[in-house]
Motif scaffolding. Structure first.
Motif, short mmCIF file in Angstrom:
data_model
loop_
_atom_site.label_atom_id
_atom_site.label_comp_id
_atom_site.label_asym_id
_atom_site.label_seq_id
_atom_site.Cartn_x
_atom_site.Cartn_y
_atom_site.Cartn_z
N GLU A 46 -10.02 -0.13 -14.75
CA GLU A 46 -9.45 0.83 -13.81
C GLU A 46 -8.20 1.49 -14.38
O GLU A 46 -7.42 0.88 -15.12
CB GLU A 46 -9.13 0.16 -12.48
CG GLU A 46 -8.02 -0.84 -12.51
CD GLU A 46 -7.56 -1.26 -11.11
OE1 GLU A 46 -7.95 -0.61 -10.12
OE2 GLU A 46 -6.81 -2.25 -11.03
N TYR A 60 -0.37 8.19 -11.54
CA TYR A 60 -0.42 6.76 -11.27
C TYR A 60 -1.52 6.45 -10.27
O TYR A 60 -1.78 7.23 -9.35
CB TYR A 60 0.91 6.27 -10.69
CG TYR A 60 2.08 6.41 -11.63
CD1 TYR A 60 2.87 7.56 -11.60
CD2 TYR A 60 2.40 5.41 -12.54
CE1 TYR A 60 3.94 7.70 -12.47
CE2 TYR A 60 3.46 5.55 -13.41
CZ TYR A 60 4.22 6.70 -13.37
OH TYR A 60 5.29 6.84 -14.23
N ALA A 61 -2.10 5.30 -10.43
CA ALA A 61 -3.00 4.79 -9.39
C ALA A 61 -2.16 4.47 -8.16
O ALA A 61 -1.00 4.07 -8.26
CB ALA A 61 -3.71 3.54 -9.88
N GLY A 62 -2.78 4.64 -7.00
CA GLY A 62 -2.05 4.40 -5.76
C GLY A 62 -1.49 3.00 -5.65
O GLY A 62 -0.43 2.78 -5.06
N SER A 63 -2.20 2.03 -6.24
CA SER A 63 -1.79 0.63 -6.11
C SER A 63 -0.53 0.30 -6.91
O SER A 63 0.09 -0.75 -6.65
CB SER A 63 -2.93 -0.28 -6.58
OG SER A 63 -3.28 0.02 -7.93
N VAL A 64 -0.15 1.17 -7.85
CA VAL A 64 1.03 0.87 -8.67
C VAL A 64 2.14 1.91 -8.51
O VAL A 64 3.25 1.73 -9.03
CB VAL A 64 0.66 0.76 -10.17
CG1 VAL A 64 -0.48 -0.24 -10.36
CG2 VAL A 64 0.31 2.11 -10.77
N LYS A 65 1.84 2.98 -7.82
CA LYS A 65 2.82 4.06 -7.67
C LYS A 65 4.07 3.53 -7.00
O LYS A 65 4.01 2.83 -5.99
CB LYS A 65 2.22 5.21 -6.87
CG LYS A 65 2.97 6.52 -7.03
CD LYS A 65 2.17 7.68 -6.46
CE LYS A 65 2.83 8.99 -6.76
NZ LYS A 65 2.04 10.15 -6.29
N ARG A 67 6.04 1.37 -8.33
CA ARG A 67 6.39 0.10 -8.97
C ARG A 67 6.32 0.19 -10.50
O ARG A 67 7.09 -0.46 -11.19
CB ARG A 67 5.45 -1.01 -8.51
CG ARG A 67 5.49 -1.28 -7.01
CD ARG A 67 4.67 -2.51 -6.64
NE ARG A 67 3.24 -2.37 -6.96
CZ ARG A 67 2.57 -3.19 -7.77
NH1 ARG A 67 3.18 -4.20 -8.35
NH2 ARG A 67 1.28 -3.00 -7.99
N LYS A 87 2.78 -8.11 -8.61
CA LYS A 87 2.04 -8.85 -7.60
C LYS A 87 0.91 -9.62 -8.29
O LYS A 87 0.44 -9.21 -9.35
CB LYS A 87 1.45 -7.88 -6.59
CG LYS A 87 2.46 -6.98 -5.90
CD LYS A 87 1.76 -5.98 -4.99
CE LYS A 87 2.75 -5.06 -4.32
NZ LYS A 87 2.09 -4.08 -3.42
N GLU A 89 -2.12 -9.52 -7.70
CA GLU A 89 -3.26 -8.63 -7.91
C GLU A 89 -3.09 -7.70 -9.10
O GLU A 89 -4.02 -6.98 -9.46
CB GLU A 89 -3.55 -7.79 -6.65
CG GLU A 89 -2.36 -7.09 -6.06
CD GLU A 89 -1.72 -7.88 -4.93
OE1 GLU A 89 -1.56 -9.12 -5.08
OE2 GLU A 89 -1.34 -7.25 -3.91
N ASP A 90 -1.90 -7.72 -9.72
CA ASP A 90 -1.71 -6.96 -10.96
C ASP A 90 -2.22 -7.74 -12.18
O ASP A 90 -2.23 -7.21 -13.30
CB ASP A 90 -0.23 -6.63 -11.17
CG ASP A 90 0.31 -5.68 -10.11
OD1 ASP A 90 1.45 -5.90 -9.64
OD2 ASP A 90 -0.40 -4.71 -9.76
#
Length: 128
Positions: A46, A60-65, A67, A87, A89-90
């Motif tokens: 991903e 950026y992917a939304g999950s990391v934006k 951070r 996190k 999940e990273d």
């Protein structure tokens, strides 16, 4: 052939920071739009972040934006990914990738198949 070598991965706790680096073997680094991707076993690779060859546009992917921050240094032929507030999940193997297509000159692609060259990956593990 262009080679890319990632470094900086490791085992950290949730909330910690890491900085990944990707070193290019050739001085043609500035000709590439660069991306960071990640992959966990059993899942598709991903998109995480990208930066165009001019260093003027990032994505950026939304999950990391908010951070993660991607940056590049053409003089050093290097790509970086500053990861804060990590996190669990990273947790994944993180890869840097290079896209030589003129299509990607201004906007980094989020599609892994658009990238021509890949590093070997560096493991990031975030414990809870």
């Amino acid at each position: 052939q262009e080679q890319f070598i990632e470094s900086g991965g490791g085992l950290v706790q949730a909330g910690d920071s890491l900085r990944l680096s990707c070193a290019a073997s050739e001085r043609t680094f500035s000709a590439y739009t660069m991306g960071w991707f990640r992959q966990v076993p059993g899942k598709e690779r991903e998109f995480v972040a990208g930066i165009n060859r001019h260093g003027s546009e990032t994505d950026y992917a939304g999950s990391v934006k908010g951070r993660f921050t991607v940056s590049s240094d053409n003089a050093k032929a290097a790509l970086y990914l500053q990861m804060n507030s990590l996190k669990p999940e990273d947790t994944a193997v993180y890869y840097c990738a290079a896209d030589s297509s003129p299509r990607a000159a201004w906007t980094p692609s989020r599609v892994s198949h658009d990238y021509d060259y890949w590093g070997q990956g560096t493991q990031v593990t975030v414990s809870s």
